[in-house]
Write an enzyme that holds these catalytic residues in place. Structure first.
Site, PDB file in Angstrom:
ATOM      1  N   MET A   1       0.770  -1.244   0.000  1.00 11.92           N
ATOM      2  CA  MET A   1       0.000   0.000   0.000  1.00 11.92           C
ATOM      3  C   MET A   1       0.805   1.300   0.000  1.00 11.92           C
ATOM      4  O   MET A   1       0.222   2.354  -0.212  1.00 11.92           O
ATOM      5  CB  MET A   1      -0.929   0.029   1.221  1.00 11.92           C
ATOM      6  N   GLU A   2       2.123   1.266   0.240  1.00  6.67           N
ATOM      7  CA  GLU A   2       2.832   2.511   0.499  1.00  6.67           C
ATOM      8  C   GLU A   2       3.977   2.853  -0.433  1.00  6.67           C
ATOM      9  O   GLU A   2       4.383   4.019  -0.500  1.00  6.67           O
ATOM     10  CB  GLU A   2       3.400   2.503   1.934  1.00  6.67           C
TER      11      GLU A   2
ATOM     12  N   SER B   1       3.222 -11.832   3.748  1.00  5.33           N
ATOM     13  CA  SER B   1       2.444 -12.373   4.863  1.00  5.33           C
ATOM     14  C   SER B   1       1.207 -13.124   4.393  1.00  5.33           C
ATOM     15  O   SER B   1       0.660 -13.932   5.134  1.00  5.33           O
ATOM     16  CB  SER B   1       2.018 -11.246   5.798  1.00  5.33           C
ATOM     17  N   ASP B   2       0.756 -12.835   3.179  1.00  5.47           N
ATOM     18  CA  ASP B   2      -0.439 -13.481   2.619  1.00  5.47           C
ATOM     19  C   ASP B   2      -0.182 -13.721   1.133  1.00  5.47           C
ATOM     20  O   ASP B   2       0.504 -12.924   0.494  1.00  5.47           O
ATOM     21  CB  ASP B   2      -1.658 -12.558   2.723  1.00  5.47           C
TER      22      ASP B   2
END
Length: 152
Positions: free
Chosen positions: A94-95, A117-118
């Site tokens: 997101m960043e 992580s996913d």
């Protein structure tokens, strides 16, 4: 990307985005947010020094406003993440795009490091406890990179 696994480390060489963040800079075209090559090469050297380069992937990210969007049940090919995947984008976050744009505007260096992580194409994800305890390798690489950058 299919070869990127949960707990692997991603170094964002560039960051595509579906965000309107760049509009604030009043550019007459499309800006391509990229990381600092010096930071990227220093970071990979640190990963190699620590014996962790086998966990690292370097490439393009997607900085999305919809990181937690509803991808479940959408057929492959209709999901927008599939289109990004076809363009070689290897991970979603997101960043990084905003970070790279802000660094460019300020004349600074930036690099996004991420631990996966996913996995949105496989039912694999870390629990919050696993996230808390398993990002040590990425953090070690990041801190060693920062220390080495301070010495340049």
């Amino acid at each position: 990307r299919e070869d990127v696994k949960v707990r692997d480390i991603v170094l964002g060489q560039g960051a595509c985005t579906d965000s309107r963040w760049a509009y604030q800079f009043h550019l007459p075209g499309t800006f391509a947010p990229i990381s600092s090559y010096k930071m990227l090469s220093t970071c990979m050297a640190q990963a190699e020094h620590l014996g962790l380069s086998h966990l690292c992937h370097v490439g393009n990210l997607l900085s999305s406003d919809c990181f937690y969007g509803d991808h479940e049940g959408v057929p492959e090919g209709l999901d927008s993440t599939y289109a990004w995947k076809k363009m070689g984008v290897m991970a979603l976050e997101m960043e990084a795009a905003a970070l790279y744009m802000n660094a460019a505007r300020a004349g600074k260096r930036a690099l996004g490091l991420f631990t996966i992580s996913d996995h949105i194409y496989r039912a694999e994800e870390l629990t919050s406890e696993q996230r808390q305890n398993s990002f040590v390798q990425m953090i070690t690489i990041a801190l060693d990179t920062a220390a080495n950058m301070a010495n340049l």
